[in-house]
Design an enzyme around this catalytic site. Structure first.
Site, short mmCIF file in Angstrom:
data_model
loop_
_atom_site.label_atom_id
_atom_site.label_comp_id
_atom_site.label_asym_id
_atom_site.label_seq_id
_atom_site.Cartn_x
_atom_site.Cartn_y
_atom_site.Cartn_z
CD GLU A 22 -33.98 -41.78 -6.89
OE1 GLU A 22 -34.11 -42.80 -6.20
OE2 GLU A 22 -33.11 -40.93 -6.68
CB SER A 114 -33.82 -43.75 3.63
OG SER A 114 -34.14 -43.91 2.29
CB SER A 115 -36.06 -40.82 8.54
OG SER A 115 -37.32 -40.60 7.97
CB SER A 116 -39.22 -45.01 7.16
OG SER A 116 -39.00 -45.07 5.78
CG ASP A 160 -34.93 -46.21 0.36
OD1 ASP A 160 -34.20 -45.97 -0.63
OD2 ASP A 160 -36.09 -45.79 0.48
CE1 TYR A 210 -41.03 -45.74 -4.41
CE2 TYR A 210 -42.42 -47.60 -3.87
CZ TYR A 210 -41.19 -47.09 -4.19
OH TYR A 210 -40.12 -47.94 -4.33
C1 GLA Z 1 -38.11 -44.83 -2.24
C2 GLA Z 1 -38.15 -46.35 -2.10
C3 GLA Z 1 -36.98 -47.01 -2.83
C4 GLA Z 1 -36.84 -46.48 -4.26
C5 GLA Z 1 -36.90 -44.95 -4.29
C6 GLA Z 1 -36.94 -44.42 -5.70
O1 GLA Z 1 -37.01 -44.30 -1.56
O2 GLA Z 1 -38.15 -46.73 -0.75
O3 GLA Z 1 -37.13 -48.40 -2.81
O4 GLA Z 1 -37.82 -47.05 -5.08
O5 GLA Z 1 -38.03 -44.46 -3.60
O6 GLA Z 1 -35.78 -44.73 -6.38
#
Ligand code: GLA
Length: 376
Positions: A22, A114-116, A160, A210
């Site tokens: 992660e 990761s819906s987007s 993602d 983020y």
């Molecule tokens: C989000 C981002 C990914 C990754 C994760 C953390 O999902 O879209 O690219 O960095 O966070 O691991």
């Protein structure tokens, strides 16, 4: 009800759960996500115009995009991801022609599954299918990532979109984010199963945090490069990091962010071995260690995810649990013995409710392929 006969194709892309690795994809690390049965489906048909008409199965709105002006929809809720994806696909030199797109998404928004990415990848795949192109899932993932960067303004890694496009049924994707080399590892958990749970924290605003984490790791890399010949943080083993990092003039939390990245990369290596060797307990312990590092060093968990992971870890049927995705809210992934599954859900819900004041949700999902195209 969707009348499928009204459309030419049904194109879907997967949500994903990350098993381990992660916040290291943007540091050149290896990650281990898996594509889920929770997915975004786009029904597509040509409409002979210079417009894309968007509609949704569960939102009572319709939005029309002008193909020549796709850069104008950044602030339009729901339309921004489809428009950004179409724009980046167009800029990558592909044909985008008039069509009707109907969206049907089973990935809860804001869940960290990761819906987007699934919306981006399925939109691009639908446009490509409509134009009669042969699909290249890796290219689609890279263009989808660009939509996230340049249109949505989130400086995400490739994990993602790659998982959403290139996932494989019943396999984890061991993806080297530096080279995009990918190995599919069968998910063989014996009597155990993966459980995805949402902490249901409201208003999960991850974008700014983020981007801040990403900037911290970039600063850490620049400082470490004054001592070591590396191109990304993932190039450092834990030993090398301990040697090189001592005595540097670190800013803020940069050292602990880098420490998380370096050790998390090592955990992925060990987790891949554990998975291949069928050592579920070892895998579970690595999940627990990953969560602790995300909580203490990377600081992306928060009270809700901590409470959910801790409740899971304390249950006798569970060998390991951690937050998954960007963090700050969203989901955990746990490895749970099938015999104790119902008790696990009941008990984790009870403990979590007592601490946080509302219940988590558990998702029934399996590991599936990334992009799937069905001709209707
Ligand atoms: C989000 C981002 C990914 C990754 C994760 C953390 O999902 O879209 O690219 O960095 O966070 O691991």
């Amino acid at each position: 009800m969707i009348n499928e006969k009204n459309y030419l194709y049904k194109v879907s892309a997967a949500g994903r759960v990350n098993l381990i690795g992660e916040h290291i994809d943007y540091c050149g690390g290896k990650v281990m996500p898996a594509a889920l049965s929770l997915r975004n489906t786009v029904y597509v048909r040509p409409n002979g115009t210079d417009r894309i008409n968007l509609s949704w199965t569960d939102i009572p709105i319709r939005i029309t995009l002008e193909i020549g002006r796709l850069d104008r929809y950044r602030d339009v809720k729901y339309a921004n991801y489809p428009a950004g994806s179409a724009l980046m696909w167009q800029r990558a030199g592909h044909t985008v022609s008039g069509c009707d797109l109907l969206y049907d998404c089973s990935i809860p928004f804001g869940s960290g599954l990761s819906s987007s990415a699934a919306i981006e990848v399925s939109t691009i795949a639908a446009l490509a299918v409509l134009a009669g192109e042969r699909l290249d899932p890796v290219e689609i993932a890279l263009v989808a990532q660009r939509a996230e960067h340049e249109y949505a303004g989130v400086n995400c890694g490739i994990m993602d979109q790659y998982a959403s496009a290139c996932g494989k049924k019943d396999h984890a994707i061991l993806l080297d984010c530096k080279t995009l080399a990918c190995e599919y590892v069968p998910i063989l958990l014996g009597d155990y199963t993966l459980v995805v749970a949402n902490c249901n924290k409201p208003h999960n605003l991850v974008e700014s945090k983020y981007n801040e984490r990403r900037a911290e790791t970039e600063r850490a890399l620049a400082l470490l490069r004054t001592r070591a010949d590396i191109s990304c943080l993932a190039d450092l083993t834990p030993d090398a990091f301990e040697r090189v990092s001592r005595g540097l003039s670190w800013r803020g939390a940069d050292e602990q962010r880098a420490r998380h990245v370096v050790y998390e990369c090592d955990r992925v290596r060990l987790a891949a071995d554990a998975m291949k060797g069928g050592d579920v307990k070892a895998l579970g312990e690595l999940l627990n260690a990953s969560h602790a590092s995300l909580r203490d060093l990377y600081e992306v968990t928060g009270a809700e995810l901590d409470a959910l992971a801790e409740a899971a870890q304390a249950h006798p049927a569970c060998v390991g649990s951690r937050m998954t995705g960007a963090g700050f809210g969203g989901c955990t992934v746990s490895i749970v013995h099938k015999d104790g599954l119902e008790d696990f859900k009941r008990e984790v819900s009870r403990v979590y409710f007592e601490k946080i004041g509302y219940a988590p949700s558990f998702y029934h999902c399996s590991v599936e392929d990334g992009i799937v195209v069905v001709e209707l």
